[in-house]
Design an enzyme around this catalytic site. Structure first.
Site, PDB file in Angstrom:
ATOM      1  CG  HIS A 273      87.704  16.030  -2.883  1.00 49.51           C
ATOM      2  ND1 HIS A 273      87.814  15.016  -2.420  1.00 49.51           N
ATOM      3  CD2 HIS A 273      87.374  17.320  -2.131  1.00 49.51           C
ATOM      4  CE1 HIS A 273      87.693  15.230  -1.151  1.00 49.51           C
ATOM      5  NE2 HIS A 273      87.407  16.696  -0.866  1.00 49.51           N
ATOM      6  CD  GLU A 274      86.627  20.752  -2.807  1.00 46.33           C
ATOM      7  OE1 GLU A 274      85.619  21.296  -2.244  1.00 46.33           O
ATOM      8  OE2 GLU A 274      87.626  20.358  -2.273  1.00 46.33           O
TER       9      GLU A 274
ATOM     10  CG  HIS B 140      82.656  18.012  -0.904  1.00 45.37           C
ATOM     11  ND1 HIS B 140      82.430  17.289   0.059  1.00 45.37           N
ATOM     12  CD2 HIS B 140      84.101  18.335  -0.910  1.00 45.37           C
ATOM     13  CE1 HIS B 140      83.676  16.967   0.567  1.00 45.37           C
ATOM     14  NE2 HIS B 140      84.527  17.426   0.164  1.00 45.37           N
TER      15      HIS B 140
ATOM     16  CD  GLU C  70      86.832  16.561   3.116  1.00 39.55           C
ATOM     17  OE1 GLU C  70      87.692  16.238   1.812  1.00 39.55           O
ATOM     18  OE2 GLU C  70      85.907  17.430   2.980  1.00 39.55           O
TER      19      GLU C  70
END
Length: 245
Positions: free
Chosen positions: A156-157, A160, A240
């Protein structure tokens, strides 16, 4: 929304300063509507507008300059400790392995990792480019999550990082800091005044006006916080969802 927040601060600050001047000059608690209208001055309005816009622009500029130094600035400011490749802790070694795996999968260079001593489960990425980006994760996440779950969080990071969300977050944080910092000024003024026991607060005295201004800053700061949180939530919500996907 940011422009609306600044304009709201200008308008409300004008009304507030009009009230302070009226209160100090007449020793009357509340002016009538006609007295408010008669005391309005476009010259004063423009002066307040210039001061507020200049203040917000300067604070935002310096905050952006500070944040652009690299993600490690944010990680260390939050109390993070970097994980070295030579670590002997199983959880930290596993974390570095997962970061390397996700770096290969995403085509993004492996990033430095910081651990924050917090019981909550959380993670973040910070930085402007791949070269200065870092990943932070809480010690609570390392203790609670298994390896597959940890991969999901780190993936997930990395999403980003790959999509430039961290740069957008830094720009948003720096820009909004100019309107949020007003509440901090009010807090500092009140703390300074209340800690100085030599000050005696008498109605309509200069000290009373300073207290009035301090509470005014707190009120205007709450408006800045409201708009700031709203803008950040509207931006981050979609980012997100995309990072999860």
């Amino acid at each position: 929304m940011f422009l609306l927040a600044v304009l709201s601060l200008v308008v409300l600050l004008n009304f507030f300063l009009m009230y302070v001047r009226y209160n100090y000059n007449t020793h009357m608690p509340f002016p009538s509507l006609s007295e408010y209208v008669n005391s309005f001055s476009w010259e004063n309005f423009i002066e307040v507008f210039i001061v507020v816009v200049t203040f917000v622009a300067m604070i935002s500029f310096f905050k952006l300059k500070e944040l652009s130094k690299g993600g490690y600035i944010i990680a260390e400011a939050l109390g993070g400790k970097i994980v070295l490749p030579s670590t002997s802790t199983f959880e930290e070694k596993q974390l570095l392995n997962v970061v390397e795996e996700m770096a290969i999968a995403s085509g993004v260079p492996a990033l430095p990792v910081y651990i924050l001593e917090q019981s909550s489960i959380n993670a973040f990425c910070a930085g402007s480019t791949y070269n200065d980006a870092v990943i932070g994760i809480t010690s609570g996440a390392l203790r609670v999550l298994n390896r597959d779950e940890l991969q999901g969080v780190i993936a997930h990071e990395f999403s980003h990082v790959f999509n430039g969300d961290m740069r957008l977050n830094i720009q948003t944080t720096g820009l909004l800091h100019g309107i949020v910092v007003i509440s901090h000024i009010g807090d500092s003024m009140l703390e300074m005044m209340t800690s100085a026991h030599k000050y005696v607060i008498r109605p309509y005295s200069p000290t009373f006006v300073i207290f009035l201004v301090a509470y005014g800053f707190l009120f205007f700061g709450s408006i800045g916080k409201f708009f700031g949180n709203l803008i950040k939530s509207l931006i981050s919500k979609q980012r997100e969802y995309l990072a999860d996907a």
